[in-house]
Design a protein around this motif. Sequence first.
Motif, PDB file in Angstrom:
ATOM      1  N   UNK A 149       0.841  -1.208   0.000  1.00  0.00           N
ATOM      2  CA  UNK A 149       0.000   0.000   0.000  1.00  0.00           C
ATOM      3  C   UNK A 149       0.872   1.253   0.000  1.00  0.00           C
ATOM      4  N   UNK A 150       1.909   1.260   0.851  1.00  0.00           N
ATOM      5  CA  UNK A 150       2.740   2.461   0.964  1.00  0.00           C
ATOM      6  C   UNK A 150       3.674   2.632  -0.227  1.00  0.00           C
ATOM      7  N   UNK A 151       4.159   1.537  -0.785  1.00  0.00           N
ATOM      8  CA  UNK A 151       4.977   1.637  -1.991  1.00  0.00           C
ATOM      9  C   UNK A 151       4.145   2.212  -3.133  1.00  0.00           C
ATOM     10  N   UNK A 152       2.914   1.744  -3.260  1.00  0.00           N
ATOM     11  CA  UNK A 152       2.027   2.263  -4.308  1.00  0.00           C
ATOM     12  C   UNK A 152       1.724   3.739  -4.095  1.00  0.00           C
ATOM     13  N   UNK A 153       1.480   4.132  -2.848  1.00  0.00           N
ATOM     14  CA  UNK A 153       1.209   5.551  -2.566  1.00  0.00           C
ATOM     15  C   UNK A 153       2.426   6.406  -2.880  1.00  0.00           C
ATOM     16  N   UNK A 154       3.597   5.896  -2.554  1.00  0.00           N
ATOM     17  CA  UNK A 154       4.821   6.638  -2.835  1.00  0.00           C
ATOM     18  C   UNK A 154       4.982   6.855  -4.338  1.00  0.00           C
ATOM     19  N   UNK A 155       4.675   5.825  -5.127  1.00  0.00           N
ATOM     20  CA  UNK A 155       4.812   5.939  -6.571  1.00  0.00           C
ATOM     21  C   UNK A 155       3.752   6.842  -7.186  1.00  0.00           C
ATOM     22  N   UNK A 156       2.551   6.846  -6.609  1.00  0.00           N
ATOM     23  CA  UNK A 156       1.446   7.597  -7.188  1.00  0.00           C
ATOM     24  C   UNK A 156       1.332   9.030  -6.653  1.00  0.00           C
ATOM     25  N   UNK A 157       1.699   9.235  -5.378  1.00  0.00           N
ATOM     26  CA  UNK A 157       1.475  10.534  -4.734  1.00  0.00           C
ATOM     27  C   UNK A 157       2.756  11.230  -4.304  1.00  0.00           C
ATOM     28  N   UNK A 158       3.895  10.583  -4.504  1.00  0.00           N
ATOM     29  CA  UNK A 158       5.139  11.178  -4.050  1.00  0.00           C
ATOM     30  C   UNK A 158       5.389  10.858  -2.584  1.00  0.00           C
ATOM     31  N   UNK A 159       6.349  11.557  -1.982  1.00  0.00           N
ATOM     32  CA  UNK A 159       6.803  11.238  -0.637  1.00  0.00           C
ATOM     33  C   UNK A 159       6.045  11.961   0.474  1.00  0.00           C
ATOM     34  N   UNK A 160       5.177  12.898   0.125  1.00  0.00           N
ATOM     35  CA  UNK A 160       4.511  13.675   1.175  1.00  0.00           C
ATOM     36  C   UNK A 160       3.664  12.813   2.115  1.00  0.00           C
TER      37      UNK A 160
END
Length: 241
Positions: free
Chosen positions: A170-181
């Motif tokens: 979940x967090x890897x996908x969020x990092x790829x889609x939304x950046x690091x914020x």
Amino acid sequence: MSEAPQFPPLFEGLALTGSADPFTKAQTQAIMGCNAGLVVYNLAADQLRAAIVFAPEVPLTDAMPVLISCAIGFQNALGALAPPEVAVHLDWSGGILVNGARCGRMRVAASTKDAKDVPDWLVVGLELPLIPANVDTPGDTPDQTALYEEGCVDVRPDELLGAWVRHTLVWVNRMEEEGLKPLNTEWRGLAHNLGEEIEWSLGETQEAGTFVGTDEHFGALLRSGEDTRLLPLSRLLEGDS
């Protein structure tokens, strides 16, 4: 007795037994060209050890926050399975803290240590003691604990491992889609010793100072007097790559 962990699609498990180290084995498999998403694990009676193989498509500096995704993924996984009073925090140097005491660690290795290179592979490892190493003399190490000592005897290692991989995804996908914020916001709420004096052992080097935060790539900012220095997240890489 633990059963085979259930992993999300595109993740494949490789079980080890005895004293075999998943972190080392995962690196060997990565060097041999295994697919990303391999989860190497060893579920023993006294500890949970596992490692995930990633195949970054960005330079090392941009790939290293995968370690933070894995750490937050573990915190979220244990938080979902453990009793609500169990507090889990994360140390920048890789340590895991349960109810304020050290309880295992995250590890990381990659095919390169050059910040500008795109790694062929990156491996993140998890080590979690289930019972104390010194059962008869727990008072000898009051700053260290084990999962079952903290009210988590009903947390099955196979379920925790599967949950770690799912929450990490979940967090890897969020990092790829939304950046690091979003990752940064979540991590700051879980960071141990933020704003306090720290002493970290990074390989053969000791680092000390006031941990004032991180930069945009999760490098640690340490203040000593009037000076502030940056420790890139790649300082946590193990091995001779």
